[in-house]
Design an enzyme around this catalytic site. Structure first.
Site, PDB file in Angstrom:
ATOM      1  N   TYR A   2      47.891  45.616  41.121  1.00  0.00           N
ATOM      2  CA  TYR A   2      47.030  45.552  42.294  1.00  0.00           C
ATOM      3  C   TYR A   2      47.842  45.891  43.539  1.00  0.00           C
ATOM      4  O   TYR A   2      49.040  45.605  43.614  1.00  0.00           O
ATOM      5  CB  TYR A   2      46.450  44.145  42.464  1.00  0.00           C
ATOM      6  CG  TYR A   2      45.253  43.835  41.600  1.00  0.00           C
ATOM      7  CD1 TYR A   2      43.957  44.079  42.045  1.00  0.00           C
ATOM      8  CD2 TYR A   2      45.424  43.284  40.327  1.00  0.00           C
ATOM      9  CE1 TYR A   2      42.858  43.774  41.258  1.00  0.00           C
ATOM     10  CE2 TYR A   2      44.329  42.975  39.527  1.00  0.00           C
ATOM     11  CZ  TYR A   2      43.045  43.229  40.001  1.00  0.00           C
ATOM     12  OH  TYR A   2      41.966  42.936  39.215  1.00  0.00           O
TER      13      TYR A   2
ATOM     14  N   ASP B 137      36.269  41.233  42.240  1.00  0.00           N
ATOM     15  CA  ASP B 137      35.322  40.466  43.038  1.00  0.00           C
ATOM     16  C   ASP B 137      34.537  41.371  43.975  1.00  0.00           C
ATOM     17  O   ASP B 137      34.822  42.561  44.112  1.00  0.00           O
ATOM     18  CB  ASP B 137      36.062  39.407  43.856  1.00  0.00           C
ATOM     19  CG  ASP B 137      36.672  38.320  42.974  1.00  0.00           C
ATOM     20  OD1 ASP B 137      36.143  38.100  41.870  1.00  0.00           O
ATOM     21  OD2 ASP B 137      37.660  37.699  43.397  1.00  0.00           O
TER      22      ASP B 137
END
Length: 266
Positions: free
Chosen positions: A115, A51
């Site tokens: 992540y 994003d």
């Protein structure tokens, strides 16, 4: 032939990985430079999409092209790597370009993604760009107990951004835990060690899965923070997962502290 590009980027000024109609993207910058260098339109396919504002230490993308033999050395496209890095903006770096089998796919052939999300419980002028700073006291032991629950479920609809057209909300979470950063660990920034300071003030959340839903990691972290603030019990955290409703989970965390850390293939 098919080629994999291994790259990293600082996502601060980008509207995410994927090409956007009204904003600059990492994918768009790489495609633009490859098209210029190879003198033919090049489409690249990323292993996923980050994003706006999210960073990547390791992103993989593939493209198909017939490259001149002179750029191929020892299985790596070293000359093209050099030229591409000279043309790309300084916040994007290509680490390796390699020839792969034609059936290899940057997205579908990946077996896992990892992540990291970075948090600091102490204000610092140096880490604000890559770390979420909070003045709340967080119970990281309790947050780790909640994080461990993620590995006992497979349906994470509660952490998926609303109104997305995903075909399935199933994910296999292989690791989920909060890790303290000390002076011997390299994170986005080196923490300041203060005399008499007993509890670590810098932490990161590591989560590894075969796939992730859109906005999933930031929603997971936001919900774990609710647990860490003692505003949500462990049982309520379990009920959020089982309830499968995004409105019951915590707020999505800012993207600047999130890093795509590693993508693995067979």
């Amino acid at each position: 032939m098919r080629y994999f590009i291994h790259l990293s980027y600082d996502g601060t000024r980008y509207h995410g990985w994927q090409i956007q109609p009204n904003g600059i993207s990492v994918e768009g910058e790489v495609e633009r430079c490859l098209t210029t260098l190879l003198r033919t339109p090049v489409d690249i396919v990323g292993a996923g999409r980050t994003d706006a504002g999210v960073h990547a230490r390791h992103m993989v993308a593939h493209f198909d092209a017939e490259l001149p033999e002179l750029v191929c050395r020892d299985g790596r496209i070293s000359t093209l790597e050099f030229r591409l890095n000279r043309m790309l903006p300084p916040d994007i770096t290509v680490h390796k370009i390699e020839a792969v089998a034609d059936d290899m796919h940057a997205r579908f052939s990946a077996t896992s993604r990892t992540y990291h999300y970075y948090i600091s419980t102490r204000r610092s002028p140096f880490s604000r760009q890559y770390v979420w700073q909070t003045h709340y006291d967080l119970d990281f032991q309790l947050m780790n107990e909640a994080a461990a629950m993620l590995m006992t479920y497979t349906d994470f609809a509660c952490f998926c951004k609303s109104h997305t057209d995903v075909k399935t909300t199933l994910c296999d979470v292989m690791e989920a835990r909060w890790i303290p950063i000390d002076s011997n660990v390299i994170g986005p920034v080196q923490p300041l060690v203060i005399a008499g300071q007993e509890e670590p003030t810098e932490w990161f959340f590591r989560i590894k899965a075969n796939r992730f839903l859109r906005n999933m990691v930031r929603a997971v972290v936001g919900t774990l923070v609710e647990v860490g603030r003692h505003r949500m019990t462990l049982e309520e955290f379990r009920e959020v997962i089982e309830g499968r409703k995004r409105t019951r989970a915590g707020e999505s965390m800012p993207g600047n502290a999130l890093f795509l850390e590693r993508i693995e293939y067979k």
